[in-house]
Design a protein around this motif. Structure first.
Motif, PDB file in Angstrom:
ATOM      1  N   PHE A  68       0.832  -1.206   0.000  1.00 49.43           N
ATOM      2  CA  PHE A  68       0.000   0.000   0.000  1.00 49.43           C
ATOM      3  C   PHE A  68       0.865   1.254   0.000  1.00 49.43           C
ATOM      4  N   ILE A  72       0.725   4.362  -2.733  1.00 51.11           N
ATOM      5  CA  ILE A  72       0.499   5.765  -2.386  1.00 51.11           C
ATOM      6  C   ILE A  72       1.685   6.616  -2.803  1.00 51.11           C
TER       7      ILE A  72
ATOM      8  N   TYR B 133      -7.913  -7.065   3.800  1.00 51.57           N
ATOM      9  CA  TYR B 133      -7.451  -5.737   3.388  1.00 51.57           C
ATOM     10  C   TYR B 133      -8.308  -5.165   2.275  1.00 51.57           C
ATOM     11  N   TRP B 135     -10.871  -3.152   2.457  1.00 51.51           N
ATOM     12  CA  TRP B 135     -11.189  -1.738   2.693  1.00 51.51           C
ATOM     13  C   TRP B 135     -10.005  -0.836   2.352  1.00 51.51           C
ATOM     14  N   PRO B 136      -8.772  -1.136   2.823  1.00 54.02           N
ATOM     15  CA  PRO B 136      -7.624  -0.356   2.341  1.00 54.02           C
ATOM     16  C   PRO B 136      -7.449  -0.434   0.830  1.00 54.02           C
ATOM     17  N   GLN B 138      -9.797  -0.629  -1.454  1.00 51.73           N
ATOM     18  CA  GLN B 138     -10.733   0.319  -2.061  1.00 51.73           C
ATOM     19  C   GLN B 138     -10.231   1.747  -1.904  1.00 51.73           C
ATOM     20  N   CYS B 139      -9.676   2.065  -0.697  1.00 44.27           N
ATOM     21  CA  CYS B 139      -9.190   3.426  -0.468  1.00 44.27           C
ATOM     22  C   CYS B 139      -8.031   3.742  -1.405  1.00 44.27           C
ATOM     23  N   VAL B 140      -7.128   2.767  -1.623  1.00 44.82           N
ATOM     24  CA  VAL B 140      -5.998   3.010  -2.513  1.00 44.82           C
ATOM     25  C   VAL B 140      -6.486   3.216  -3.941  1.00 44.82           C
ATOM     26  N   LEU B 142      -9.321   4.566  -4.775  1.00 45.72           N
ATOM     27  CA  LEU B 142      -9.852   5.935  -4.813  1.00 45.72           C
ATOM     28  C   LEU B 142      -8.721   6.949  -4.899  1.00 45.72           C
ATOM     29  N   ILE B 143      -7.660   6.718  -4.103  1.00 44.89           N
ATOM     30  CA  ILE B 143      -6.535   7.660  -4.100  1.00 44.89           C
ATOM     31  C   ILE B 143      -5.867   7.692  -5.467  1.00 44.89           C
TER      32      ILE B 143
END
Lengths: 104, 160
Positions: A68, A72, B133, B135-136, B138-140, B142-143
């Motif tokens: 992750f 990012i 993981y 949920w993380p 999905q967030c990544v 979106l980012i």
């Protein structure tokens, strides 16, 4: 000599400080981004080293966090380089000492 | 883990990183940056995280280094090659390194050998991404979408 966690921590501390040096002492915006990327890579190396040398739980937490973090960091690099290009179009320079106006 | 391999990779990584931080020519520094990230990927291989090493090579050497070279080429005209170098940054870096080294060398329990560990396969990583993981993940996603759109908006020509 056996490879211990200490050696990995020392290498990643050195990598972090080289990135800090690049981010603080160069006046070129792209070098500052390179320094930030190096600091992120040092943090990822720490995650993997602690995962590998720690007591082994079932889930691979260090691996997942590093994946992750890499994703990012890629997003951050894309936006940062786009900002560099936008600033260059406006000021015709990317020396961060000469970009000192808030007013566009 | 082989200590000779470790020392070679450490020297490669740190020398390339130092070159990327200090070389005056931008393109040379970008190539050294890519080389130092290859070194970090080799560390990941050495530590048994092969998938992360591959991701590191794909993302950094494949995408970010090319993006940096593109930006250098796009912003080169009119920008003088020689820029100032602030020595206070080197001093701060050395001070931080001294502090970190002191803390690492004083900590106990860091010198245990690595335990044998079951390899983390790509299948296991995929299972974890879809269960624990998700949920993380999905967030990544979106980012990354926001970064894509934001980067395009930032470099779009302003219509006046």
């Amino acid at each position: 000599m056996t490879i211990t966690l200490q050696l990995f921590l020392l290498v990643s501390a050195a990598l972090f400080c080289i990135g800090l040096l690049a981010a603080l002492s160069r006046r070129h915006a792209i070098f500052i981004l390179i320094g930030i990327e190096m600091m992120l890579a040092a943090a990822g190396l720490n995650f993997i080293a602690f995962w590998r040398f720690g007591p082994q739980p079932a889930p691979a937490t260090g691996v997942m966090v590093t994946i992750f973090a890499i994703a990012i960091a890629a997003a951050e690099a894309a936006v940062g380089l786009a900002l560099v290009i936008a600033v260059y179009r406006h000021y015709r320079t990317i020396n961060v000492d000469q970009i000192d106006q808030l007013k566009g | 883990m082989n200590s000779v391999v470790f020392i070679v990779i450490a020297i490669l990584t740190l020398a390339a990183a130092l070159a990327a931080a200090t070389l005056p020519k931008l393109v040379h520094a970008a190539l050294s940056f890519a080389l130092s990230f290859v070194g970090v990927a080799l560390f990941y291989f050495l530590l048994g995280a092969e998938f992360v090493g591959l991701v590191q090579v794909f993302v950094y050497v494949g995408a970010v280094a090319v993006l940096i070279v593109f930006t250098i080429l796009l912003t080169r005209r009119g920008a003088e090659e020689e820029h100032g170098f602030h020595w206070s940054g080197a001093l701060i870096g050395l001070a931080v390194f001294a502090g970190l080294t002191w803390a690492i060398l004083r900590s106990s329990g860091l010198s245990a050998p690595a335990p044998t560990v079951a390899a983390v396969t790509v299948k296991r990583i995929g299972e974890l991404l879809m269960t624990d993981y998700v949920w993380p993940l999905q967030c990544v996603g979106l980012i990354l979408t926001a970064a894509l759109v934001g980067a395009m908006v930032l470099v779009m020509e302003e219509k006046r």
